[in-house]
Design a protein around this motif. Structure first.
Motif, PDB file in Angstrom:
ATOM      1  N   ILE A  83      72.011  10.197  51.476  1.00  0.00           N
ATOM      2  CA  ILE A  83      73.155   9.562  52.139  1.00  0.00           C
ATOM      3  C   ILE A  83      72.615   8.642  53.222  1.00  0.00           C
ATOM      4  O   ILE A  83      71.971   9.092  54.179  1.00  0.00           O
ATOM      5  CB  ILE A  83      74.092  10.624  52.744  1.00  0.00           C
ATOM      6  N   HIS A  84      72.839   7.352  53.043  1.00  0.00           N
ATOM      7  CA  HIS A  84      72.370   6.353  54.003  1.00  0.00           C
ATOM      8  C   HIS A  84      73.513   5.977  54.942  1.00  0.00           C
ATOM      9  O   HIS A  84      74.603   5.619  54.485  1.00  0.00           O
ATOM     10  CB  HIS A  84      71.864   5.114  53.269  1.00  0.00           C
ATOM     11  N   LEU A  85      73.235   6.061  56.224  1.00  0.00           N
ATOM     12  CA  LEU A  85      74.258   5.800  57.235  1.00  0.00           C
ATOM     13  C   LEU A  85      73.857   4.650  58.148  1.00  0.00           C
ATOM     14  O   LEU A  85      72.703   4.558  58.568  1.00  0.00           O
ATOM     15  CB  LEU A  85      74.505   7.053  58.087  1.00  0.00           C
ATOM     16  N   ALA A  86      74.821   3.797  58.441  1.00  0.00           N
ATOM     17  CA  ALA A  86      74.677   2.818  59.519  1.00  0.00           C
ATOM     18  C   ALA A  86      75.395   3.399  60.732  1.00  0.00           C
ATOM     19  O   ALA A  86      76.531   3.876  60.624  1.00  0.00           O
ATOM     20  CB  ALA A  86      75.303   1.487  59.119  1.00  0.00           C
ATOM     21  N   LEU A  87      74.723   3.388  61.885  1.00  0.00           N
ATOM     22  CA  LEU A  87      75.267   4.018  63.084  1.00  0.00           C
ATOM     23  C   LEU A  87      75.478   2.990  64.190  1.00  0.00           C
ATOM     24  O   LEU A  87      74.691   2.054  64.345  1.00  0.00           O
ATOM     25  CB  LEU A  87      74.320   5.113  63.592  1.00  0.00           C
ATOM     26  N   SER A  88      76.520   3.200  64.958  1.00  0.00           N
ATOM     27  CA  SER A  88      76.815   2.302  66.086  1.00  0.00           C
ATOM     28  C   SER A  88      75.883   2.532  67.264  1.00  0.00           C
ATOM     29  O   SER A  88      75.756   1.685  68.147  1.00  0.00           O
ATOM     30  CB  SER A  88      78.257   2.501  66.543  1.00  0.00           C
ATOM     31  N   GLU A  89      75.208   3.683  67.243  1.00  0.00           N
ATOM     32  CA  GLU A  89      74.256   4.023  68.300  1.00  0.00           C
ATOM     33  C   GLU A  89      73.270   5.045  67.743  1.00  0.00           C
ATOM     34  O   GLU A  89      73.495   5.631  66.675  1.00  0.00           O
ATOM     35  CB  GLU A  89      74.977   4.603  69.522  1.00  0.00           C
ATOM     36  N   ALA A  90      72.187   5.256  68.455  1.00  0.00           N
ATOM     37  CA  ALA A  90      71.185   6.228  68.008  1.00  0.00           C
ATOM     38  C   ALA A  90      71.774   7.635  68.051  1.00  0.00           C
ATOM     39  O   ALA A  90      72.653   7.935  68.863  1.00  0.00           O
ATOM     40  CB  ALA A  90      69.954   6.151  68.899  1.00  0.00           C
ATOM     41  N   PRO A  91      71.316   8.518  67.163  1.00  0.00           N
ATOM     42  CA  PRO A  91      71.795   9.898  67.197  1.00  0.00           C
ATOM     43  C   PRO A  91      71.443  10.573  68.521  1.00  0.00           C
ATOM     44  O   PRO A  91      70.338  10.398  69.037  1.00  0.00           O
ATOM     45  CB  PRO A  91      71.069  10.563  66.018  1.00  0.00           C
ATOM     46  N   LYS A  92      72.385  11.337  69.053  1.00  0.00           N
ATOM     47  CA  LYS A  92      72.194  12.006  70.350  1.00  0.00           C
ATOM     48  C   LYS A  92      71.863  13.482  70.119  1.00  0.00           C
ATOM     49  O   LYS A  92      72.727  14.352  70.154  1.00  0.00           O
ATOM     50  CB  LYS A  92      73.443  11.840  71.210  1.00  0.00           C
ATOM     51  N   TRP A  93      70.601  13.717  69.874  1.00  0.00           N
ATOM     52  CA  TRP A  93      70.152  15.089  69.656  1.00  0.00           C
ATOM     53  C   TRP A  93      70.219  15.877  70.962  1.00  0.00           C
ATOM     54  O   TRP A  93      69.813  15.369  72.019  1.00  0.00           O
ATOM     55  CB  TRP A  93      68.707  15.101  69.173  1.00  0.00           C
ATOM     56  N   GLU A 143      84.604   9.992  43.601  1.00  0.00           N
ATOM     57  CA  GLU A 143      85.291  11.075  44.314  1.00  0.00           C
ATOM     58  C   GLU A 143      84.367  12.255  44.565  1.00  0.00           C
ATOM     59  O   GLU A 143      84.323  12.802  45.676  1.00  0.00           O
ATOM     60  CB  GLU A 143      86.516  11.535  43.519  1.00  0.00           C
ATOM     61  N   LEU A 144      83.625  12.675  43.546  1.00  0.00           N
ATOM     62  CA  LEU A 144      82.687  13.784  43.721  1.00  0.00           C
ATOM     63  C   LEU A 144      81.633  13.445  44.764  1.00  0.00           C
ATOM     64  O   LEU A 144      81.317  14.273  45.646  1.00  0.00           O
ATOM     65  CB  LEU A 144      82.015  14.107  42.380  1.00  0.00           C
ATOM     66  N   THR A 145      81.102  12.242  44.689  1.00  0.00           N
ATOM     67  CA  THR A 145      80.085  11.805  45.642  1.00  0.00           C
ATOM     68  C   THR A 145      80.622  11.821  47.064  1.00  0.00           C
ATOM     69  O   THR A 145      79.959  12.299  47.996  1.00  0.00           O
ATOM     70  CB  THR A 145      79.582  10.396  45.276  1.00  0.00           C
ATOM     71  N   GLU A 146      81.835  11.313  47.259  1.00  0.00           N
ATOM     72  CA  GLU A 146      82.434  11.271  48.600  1.00  0.00           C
ATOM     73  C   GLU A 146      82.677  12.675  49.149  1.00  0.00           C
ATOM     74  O   GLU A 146      82.420  12.950  50.323  1.00  0.00           O
ATOM     75  CB  GLU A 146      83.752  10.489  48.561  1.00  0.00           C
ATOM     76  N   ARG A 147      83.166  13.577  48.307  1.00  0.00           N
ATOM     77  CA  ARG A 147      83.458  14.940  48.766  1.00  0.00           C
ATOM     78  C   ARG A 147      82.173  15.665  49.179  1.00  0.00           C
ATOM     79  O   ARG A 147      82.131  16.358  50.204  1.00  0.00           O
ATOM     80  CB  ARG A 147      84.168  15.727  47.659  1.00  0.00           C
ATOM     81  N   LYS A 197      78.301   3.582  55.140  1.00  0.00           N
ATOM     82  CA  LYS A 197      77.700   4.667  54.346  1.00  0.00           C
ATOM     83  C   LYS A 197      77.448   4.193  52.923  1.00  0.00           C
ATOM     84  O   LYS A 197      78.256   3.461  52.343  1.00  0.00           O
ATOM     85  CB  LYS A 197      78.649   5.868  54.342  1.00  0.00           C
ATOM     86  N   SER A 198      76.323   4.645  52.363  1.00  0.00           N
ATOM     87  CA  SER A 198      76.005   4.401  50.961  1.00  0.00           C
ATOM     88  C   SER A 198      75.271   5.624  50.440  1.00  0.00           C
ATOM     89  O   SER A 198      74.404   6.170  51.125  1.00  0.00           O
ATOM     90  CB  SER A 198      75.117   3.154  50.801  1.00  0.00           C
ATOM     91  N   VAL A 199      75.610   6.073  49.232  1.00  0.00           N
ATOM     92  CA  VAL A 199      75.060   7.325  48.713  1.00  0.00           C
ATOM     93  C   VAL A 199      74.317   7.086  47.401  1.00  0.00           C
ATOM     94  O   VAL A 199      74.845   6.450  46.484  1.00  0.00           O
ATOM     95  CB  VAL A 199      76.168   8.378  48.498  1.00  0.00           C
ATOM     96  N   VAL A 200      73.099   7.609  47.337  1.00  0.00           N
ATOM     97  CA  VAL A 200      72.303   7.603  46.114  1.00  0.00           C
ATOM     98  C   VAL A 200      72.425   8.992  45.485  1.00  0.00           C
ATOM     99  O   VAL A 200      72.146  10.001  46.130  1.00  0.00           O
ATOM    100  CB  VAL A 200      70.825   7.286  46.399  1.00  0.00           C
ATOM    101  N   THR A 201      72.863   9.055  44.239  1.00  0.00           N
ATOM    102  CA  THR A 201      73.076  10.324  43.541  1.00  0.00           C
ATOM    103  C   THR A 201      72.052  10.495  42.416  1.00  0.00           C
ATOM    104  O   THR A 201      71.325   9.550  42.089  1.00  0.00           O
ATOM    105  CB  THR A 201      74.485  10.364  42.930  1.00  0.00           C
TER     106      THR A 201
END
Length: 530
Positions: free
Chosen positions: A327-337, A424-428, A451-455
């Motif tokens: 699952i590839h995500l574009a984020l508006s900011e860096a993850p806040k661990w 639908e399956l990919t999104e769920r 978001k973009s998903v490789v299955t």
């Protein structure tokens, strides 16, 4: 006009490109045929989500390549063609649902200190693990650049398996470790966090923590990560493919894309040419090299050739492993661990422990979507800000051991239909995975803007070597590993047909961006008296 080359290569994955780089450097004429629109195989970088967000579609980090002989031989030439690696001193780590975390340092002292922080005494356990493996490490790592069926490798294997203190009349502790499991290896650690951090990495090598044969890969992977880190090419994983392809071409090699090899022509028991789906025929003076699985090779490319019944039958039974969802995500900011150290960690696992991890794997083995997936997260923009617009970030969630064609959902919440990875399956399923991330990173999912998903279906369409969607090009269980790979009747990169070689994930040392089989086949071809 007869089109002749010294060597014809089918496929342009990184191993094939490495072989071609060695051959063209030695003055051999090489033709590479690629069915896709550009070379590189699983080395692809695309703006999958939004403009300016550069995601590694398939493979991302290259730790084993950086510690291998091909990089040592070609580093200067590749850097001159734009390749630059960025690395971290914290290649991995683990984040538990209860808030506990650990980071894996390349420094043995710092890693021991982290183990001791998690549970007094675990630092000593780590030291004993290293001490037990150390006498064998040099020989083991040397095997990664050798054909296991060759004389030199056979001598090394003999030394590894037999106890030298008894004159070789008994087996060594290393021989016993080959049949152990990752769970057994980490069982002496008191900290469940440490157990989860070390044992989980065997899945990235095609093994599972409770699988016989996975145990040896715990110290091996630990030492490999300490040596190689978690390096990524600046600008994206595809920069390695671009640099290798440019090097091959600069040295006189020819790369033809959007061309599918259909048949290998065999005459008098020798591979002499390759015929394409477009009707072109290219003749090989010395060798044909196929970057394929044994099923693709013996059941398709060699469908018209005389091949032994054993080889043909074994190729029919070649097994693929489970699939992968990325699952590839574009984020508006860096993850806040919550743990600020994770801003420097290359690829940590998110889990709630080894037991939960293996339960998810068991569900995948039963062709069920895991109710609570365990997976890794990497945020390339932590090391390489050029991969996203200023102030933004990218993130990849890599979920392994997912059924290629699910027949149900372990949680009973997702209708999988006929098992096809529909939208639908990919999104769920992606929603389920992202909800787990939110338990570890507070600004997820709010920071997600694309978001973009490789299955598994995506993998199968892109690369036939993935079979139904196995990113590792064939099961790596004990019965299909080492001298049984690619086939029991062919424990080598040399096929039974003269002048025909195999390389890639289906051959030793297996999948991943390591360059091992490319180096091995190059040395075999260069040793021929042509």
């Amino acid at each position: 006009m007869l089109k002749k080359y010294d060597v014809i290569m089918i496929g342009t994955g990184h191993n094939a490109l490495i072989t071609a780089a060695y051959l063209t450097r030695a003055g051999r004429s090489v033709l590479m045929l690629e069915k896709n629109d550009r070379p590189g195989g699983f080395l692809q970088t695309e703006e999958l989500t939004l403009p300016g967000f550069k995601h590694d579609v398939y493979a991302a980090a290259h730790p084993l390549f950086l510690t291998g002989p091909a990089y040592a031989d070609f580093r200067e030439a590749l850097e001159a063609r734009g390749l630059r690696y960025i690395n971290t001193e914290l290649p991995t780590g683990v984040s538990m649902e209860n808030g506990e975390t650990a980071v894996f340092s390349r420094s043995s002292e710092d890693l021991a200190s982290e183990a001791e922080r998690l549970a007094p005494g675990d630092g000593a356990v780590l030291g004993r693990m290293f001490e037990a493996f150390a006498p064998y490490a040099g020989n083991v790592f040397e095997l990664f650049s050798l054909d296991l069926s060759g004389q030199k490798a056979s001598e090394i294997i003999r030394r590894l398996l037999h106890n030298q203190r008894t004159g070789g009349t008994s087996f060594s502790p290393f021989a016993a470790s080959l049949f152990s499991t990752a769970r057994n290896v980490v069982s002496d650690f008191k900290s469940p966090v440490m157990r989860a951090m070390l044992a989980s990495w065997v899945t990235h090598l095609g093994r599972t923590p409770d699988e016989v044969g996975s145990g040896i890969w715990v110290p091996l992977t630990t030492m490999a990560l300490m040596g190689g880190g978690m390096p990524i090419p600046e600008g994206g994983s595809e920069m390695l493919a671009k640099a290798l392809a440019q090097l091959v071409q600069d040295q006189g090699g020819t790369i033809v894309t959007s061309t599918r090899a259909e048949r290998i022509v065999v005459k008098n028991g020798k591979a002499v040419a390759v015929r394409t789906a477009e009707g072109e025929e290219y003749h090989a003076n010395h060798a044909v090299v196929a970057s394929t699985g044994p099923d693709q090779l013996y059941l398709s490319l060699l469908a018209d050739a005389q091949v032994s019944a054993d080889i043909r039958n074994q190729a029919k039974r070649y097994r693929y492993g489970r699939g992968c969802v990325q699952i590839h995500l574009a984020l508006s900011e860096a993850p806040k661990w919550p743990d600020p150290r994770f801003a420097r960690v290359g690829q940590p696992h998110l889990t709630d422990g080894l037991d939960s991890f293996t339960q998810a794997i068991a569900q995948g083995m039963a062709d069920l979507l895991p109710a609570k997936p365990t997976f890794t997260v990497d945020c390339s923009t932590n090391l390489d800000p050029s991969r996203a617009p200023v102030g933004k970030a990218i993130m990849r969630l890599q979920v392994l051991e997912v059924p290629c064609r699910p027949r149900g959902d372990a949680a009973g919440q997702i209708d999988v239909g006929d098992g096809t990875w529909t939208h639908e399956l990919t999104e769920r399923f992606a929603e389920r995975v992202i909800s787990v991330v939110g338990k570890h990173i507070p600004n997820i999912p709010d920071a997600i803007i694309g978001k973009s998903v490789v299955t598994p279906d995506s993998l199968a369409r892109f690369n036939p070597n993935s079979g139904p969607g196995d990113p590792y090009g064939g099961s790596h269980d004990f019965a299909q590993s080492y001298l049984l790979r690619p086939l029991p009747s062919q424990p080598s990169h040399r096929t039974e047909i003269a002048n025909l070689y195999m390389l890639g994930a289906a051959t030793w040392p297996g999948h991943g961006i390591n360059g091992g089989s490319g180096y091995i086949v190059a040395q075999q071809l260069l040793s021929l008296d042509l």
